[in-house]
Design a protein around this motif. Sequence first.
Motif, PDB file in Angstrom:
ATOM      1  N   SER A   2      31.932  58.449  18.633  1.00 18.09           N
ATOM      2  CA  SER A   2      32.164  59.386  19.717  1.00 18.09           C
ATOM      3  C   SER A   2      33.667  59.625  19.877  1.00 18.09           C
ATOM      4  O   SER A   2      34.465  58.701  19.761  1.00 18.09           O
ATOM      5  N   ILE A   3      34.005  60.867  20.128  1.00 15.98           N
ATOM      6  CA  ILE A   3      35.402  61.251  20.327  1.00 15.98           C
ATOM      7  C   ILE A   3      35.641  61.421  21.828  1.00 15.98           C
ATOM      8  O   ILE A   3      34.937  62.160  22.493  1.00 15.98           O
ATOM      9  N   ASP A   4      36.666  60.712  22.339  1.00 13.95           N
ATOM     10  CA  ASP A   4      37.008  60.884  23.748  1.00 13.95           C
ATOM     11  C   ASP A   4      38.172  61.868  23.878  1.00 13.95           C
ATOM     12  O   ASP A   4      38.676  62.384  22.886  1.00 13.95           O
ATOM     13  N   GLN A   5      38.585  62.126  25.099  1.00 13.85           N
ATOM     14  CA  GLN A   5      39.619  63.129  25.344  1.00 13.85           C
ATOM     15  C   GLN A   5      40.973  62.733  24.738  1.00 13.85           C
ATOM     16  O   GLN A   5      41.703  63.581  24.231  1.00 13.85           O
ATOM     17  N   LEU A  24      40.622  69.893  27.034  1.00 12.58           N
ATOM     18  CA  LEU A  24      40.336  68.702  26.229  1.00 12.58           C
ATOM     19  C   LEU A  24      38.873  68.253  26.284  1.00 12.58           C
ATOM     20  O   LEU A  24      38.320  67.866  25.255  1.00 12.58           O
ATOM     21  N   PRO A  25      38.200  68.290  27.448  1.00 14.16           N
ATOM     22  CA  PRO A  25      36.786  67.884  27.448  1.00 14.16           C
ATOM     23  C   PRO A  25      35.928  68.771  26.535  1.00 14.16           C
ATOM     24  O   PRO A  25      35.057  68.261  25.815  1.00 14.16           O
ATOM     25  N   ALA A  26      36.180  70.065  26.529  1.00 15.27           N
ATOM     26  CA  ALA A  26      35.412  70.968  25.665  1.00 15.27           C
ATOM     27  C   ALA A  26      35.715  70.695  24.195  1.00 15.27           C
ATOM     28  O   ALA A  26      34.814  70.711  23.351  1.00 15.27           O
ATOM     29  N   SER A  29      33.954  67.564  23.154  1.00 16.05           N
ATOM     30  CA  SER A  29      32.527  67.863  23.006  1.00 16.05           C
ATOM     31  C   SER A  29      32.242  68.559  21.669  1.00 16.05           C
ATOM     32  O   SER A  29      31.268  68.244  20.992  1.00 16.05           O
ATOM     33  N   GLU A  30      33.123  69.508  21.288  1.00 15.37           N
ATOM     34  CA  GLU A  30      32.948  70.185  19.998  1.00 15.37           C
ATOM     35  C   GLU A  30      33.070  69.205  18.849  1.00 15.37           C
ATOM     36  O   GLU A  30      32.293  69.257  17.895  1.00 15.37           O
ATOM     37  N   PHE A  31      34.056  68.307  18.918  1.00 16.81           N
ATOM     38  CA  PHE A  31      34.209  67.293  17.877  1.00 16.81           C
ATOM     39  C   PHE A  31      32.959  66.433  17.770  1.00 16.81           C
ATOM     40  O   PHE A  31      32.492  66.110  16.675  1.00 16.81           O
ATOM     41  N   ASN A  32      32.404  66.040  18.906  1.00 13.55           N
ATOM     42  CA  ASN A  32      31.197  65.217  18.902  1.00 13.55           C
ATOM     43  C   ASN A  32      30.012  65.969  18.306  1.00 13.55           C
ATOM     44  O   ASN A  32      29.185  65.392  17.602  1.00 13.55           O
TER      45      ASN A  32
END
Length: 95
Positions: A2-5, A24-26, A29-32
């Motif tokens: 999982s990728i965090d901010q 950053l949250p979006a 989410s895209e990375f995840n």
Amino acid sequence: MSIDQSTAAKVAKLARIKVEDDALPALASEFNTILGFIEQLNEVDVEGVEPMVSVTPMRLKRRQDEVTDGNQQNKILANAPDAREGFFAVPKVVE
């Protein structure tokens, strides 16, 4: 995985992409989502599957690898703005 901010911010910095803090949250989410898709691809059994050039069966064209002189000097020099003694003539660039 999982990728965090904070990881998303680090990736953006390494890629030299300016990302505002509120985006950053979006991005994370895209990375995840991308990593989830890669995990799905890793589940596919590809044992015995030959690598392909294209989605349609085709063979690459092959030719003998032989050295030739080309024998096209006059045709090539006909395109030159200035040719002398069988060579391209260019302005002097060294002082």
